[in-house]
Scaffold this active site. Structure first.
Site, PDB file in Angstrom:
ATOM      1  CE  LYS A 109      47.962  46.153  55.162  1.00  0.00           C
ATOM      2  NZ  LYS A 109      49.010  46.964  54.486  1.00  0.00           N
ATOM      3  CE  LYS A 142      43.083  44.035  49.789  1.00  0.00           C
ATOM      4  NZ  LYS A 142      43.690  45.195  50.318  1.00  0.00           N
ATOM      5  CE  LYS A 183      50.603  46.016  46.094  1.00  0.00           C
ATOM      6  NZ  LYS A 183      50.519  46.605  47.189  1.00  0.00           N
TER       7      LYS A 183
HETATM    8  P1  AMP Z   1      47.593  48.583  47.455  1.00  0.00           P
HETATM    9  O1  AMP Z   1      47.930  47.232  46.618  1.00  0.00           O
HETATM   10  O2  AMP Z   1      46.727  47.995  48.536  1.00  0.00           O
HETATM   11  O3  AMP Z   1      48.470  49.420  47.333  1.00  0.00           O
HETATM   12  O4  AMP Z   1      46.490  48.836  46.480  1.00  0.00           O
HETATM   13  C1  AMP Z   1      46.641  49.975  45.349  1.00  0.00           C
HETATM   14  C2  AMP Z   1      45.182  50.019  44.494  1.00  0.00           C
HETATM   15  O5  AMP Z   1      44.604  48.786  44.208  1.00  0.00           O
HETATM   16  C3  AMP Z   1      44.139  50.354  45.636  1.00  0.00           C
HETATM   17  O6  AMP Z   1      43.375  51.355  45.004  1.00  0.00           O
HETATM   18  C4  AMP Z   1      43.463  49.391  46.113  1.00  0.00           C
HETATM   19  O7  AMP Z   1      41.903  49.739  46.560  1.00  0.00           O
HETATM   20  C5  AMP Z   1      43.617  48.440  44.940  1.00  0.00           C
HETATM   21  N1  AMP Z   1      43.224  47.260  45.264  1.00  0.00           N
HETATM   22  C6  AMP Z   1      44.239  46.401  45.735  1.00  0.00           C
HETATM   23  N2  AMP Z   1      43.733  45.243  45.860  1.00  0.00           N
HETATM   24  C7  AMP Z   1      42.284  44.985  45.139  1.00  0.00           C
HETATM   25  C8  AMP Z   1      41.561  44.195  44.876  1.00  0.00           C
HETATM   26  N3  AMP Z   1      41.688  42.918  45.061  1.00  0.00           N
HETATM   27  N4  AMP Z   1      40.536  44.334  44.187  1.00  0.00           N
HETATM   28  C9  AMP Z   1      40.031  45.684  44.034  1.00  0.00           C
HETATM   29  N5  AMP Z   1      41.137  46.698  44.003  1.00  0.00           N
HETATM   30  C10 AMP Z   1      42.150  46.445  44.657  1.00  0.00           C
END
Ligand code: AMP
Ligand code: TRP
Length: 341
Positions: free
Chosen positions: A122, A207, A210
């Site tokens: 980031k 990955k 979002k």
């Molecule tokens: P975040 O969007 O970073 O707040 O992630 C929220 C949850 O979703 C966390 O537990 C991340 O590890 C999971 N997560 C986010 N993107 C992915 C992805 N592409 N594949 C699997 N898990 C994800």
């Protein structure tokens, strides 16, 4: 009584969170959130949090964060989190997170923060955009450790990308306990068997994320219309070769589709590979499976979004319950490090 789950049996304490930095994706759902609803809330005293303070670690638009926070909370309920079974709340509503984060900053070393992959990625992206890197982006894992440790959490259900942060949380808990006396439970991360890392459909070596900016065609959003989901999956990048085989390193695009299909249907990606003769039928089945998995979530979200007062009420009650759970442990930590009671 505050501090016990709203109903049913005790189990391990579980905590997890999601950042309101963008629309939630299929990766969020398959990697983490689906298990919260289907498994975790039923077997444990569980807390699920919209970690809005984490969204301020990168450039943000206040109105958008506000909107996305409410949307994330609404989606958590739409995915099946039941406020009678678990605690759903917003991080900034519970002061204990920020209070404990400071003690975690006093426990962590700057070198271990700088080693975090997410920070490096980031920070590099911010530099490319000509933006400065906020200090809070570096100290982010201290806040995340506080989120987890404030509740005596044993298990942290997350996608694979968060393993490093939970590992650091363990180190901080152990270090703190050693220096100041037993205060924190040492937690561990749990990951789903399949789809712990859902990849971008257009760029299957990164990955599915979002990202802050515009909607991307390689990212399936939980609230995408069925036709949009279908189009995105049908246009997924596949790899050379024409037979279907599960080879994540050599053929990441096909492996990703197999993982997604397996996660949606409860199958095994390697076994599924053998059942397909061509990429086309695999894509079609994966598209159908994703549409079916997301359909009820989208329908429940529409109903809940029409009743924001209900969602606000859930969040208010959740924050109160969370505060009651966190305060004694954070107070104890403050006393342990030498701050006057
Ligand atoms: P975040 O969007 O970073 O707040 O992630 C929220 C949850 O979703 C966390 O537990 C991340 O590890 C999971 N997560 C986010 N993107 C992915 C992805 N592409 N594949 C699997 N898990 C994800
Ligand atoms: N850092 C996590 C992510 O990017 C979000 C998060 C913040 C979190 N605090 C947490 C996840 C505590 C689990 C537990 O996905």
């Amino acid at each position: 009584m505050l501090g016990t789950r709203a109903s049913g049996a005790a189990g391990p304490r579980i905590f997890s969170g999601v950042q309101p930095t963008g629309h939630l994706t299929l990766g969020n759902y398959l990697g983490a959130m689906r298990r919260w609803a289907e498994v975790d809330q039923h077997r444990a005293e569980a807390l699920f949090c919209v970690v809005d303070m984490h969204a301020l670690t990168v450039e943000h638009d206040p109105a958008r964060v506000r909107r996305l926070s409410r949307q994330a909370a609404t989606l958590m309920l739409a995915m099946g989190l039941d406020p009678e079974r678990c605690t759903v709340f917003v991080q900034s509503h519970v002061d204990e997170h920020a209070r404990l984060s400071y003690l975690m900053e006093c426990t962590a070393a700057d070198g271990e923060m700088r080693r975090m992959i997410q920070y490096k990625e980031k920070a590099a992206a911010a530099a490319l955009r000509g933006e400065s890197v906020r200090v809070s982006l570096l100290t982010y894992p201290a806040l995340m450790a506080a989120d987890i440790l404030a509740y005596g959490t044993q298990e942290v259900p997350v996608g694979a990308d968060q393993a490093q942060h939970v590992e650091l949380t363990r180190d901080l808990a152990e270090r703190f306990n050693q220096r100041y006396g037993p205060t924190f439970v040492v937690p561990r991360a749990t990951h789903p068997k399949v789809a712990a890392r859902v990849m971008d459909l257009q760029e299957p070596t990164s990955k599915m994320g979002k990202s802050g900016q515009g909607r991307k065609t390689g990212v399936v959003y939980v609230l995408d219309e069925a036709e949009v989901v279908r189009k995105k999956v049908m246009r997924a990048v596949t790899d050379g070769g024409s037979d279907v085989a599960y080879e994540p390193d050599e053929r990441p695009g096909v492996a990703n589709l197999l993982n997604v299909l397996a996660a949606c249907t409860g199958g095994d990606p390697e076994k599924l590979a053998g059942a397909y003769g061509s990429y086309g039928t695999l894509k079609k089945d994966a598209a159908d499976a994703v549409v079916e998995v997301l359909r009820p979530v989208r329908e429940r979200h529409a109903a809940l979004a029409a009743d924001p007062a209900y969602v606000d009420g859930v969040l208010r009650d959740g924050a109160e319950r969370a505060r009651g759970l966190a305060r004694p442990r954070v107070d104890a930590a403050y006393r342990a490090v030498g701050l006057l009671a």
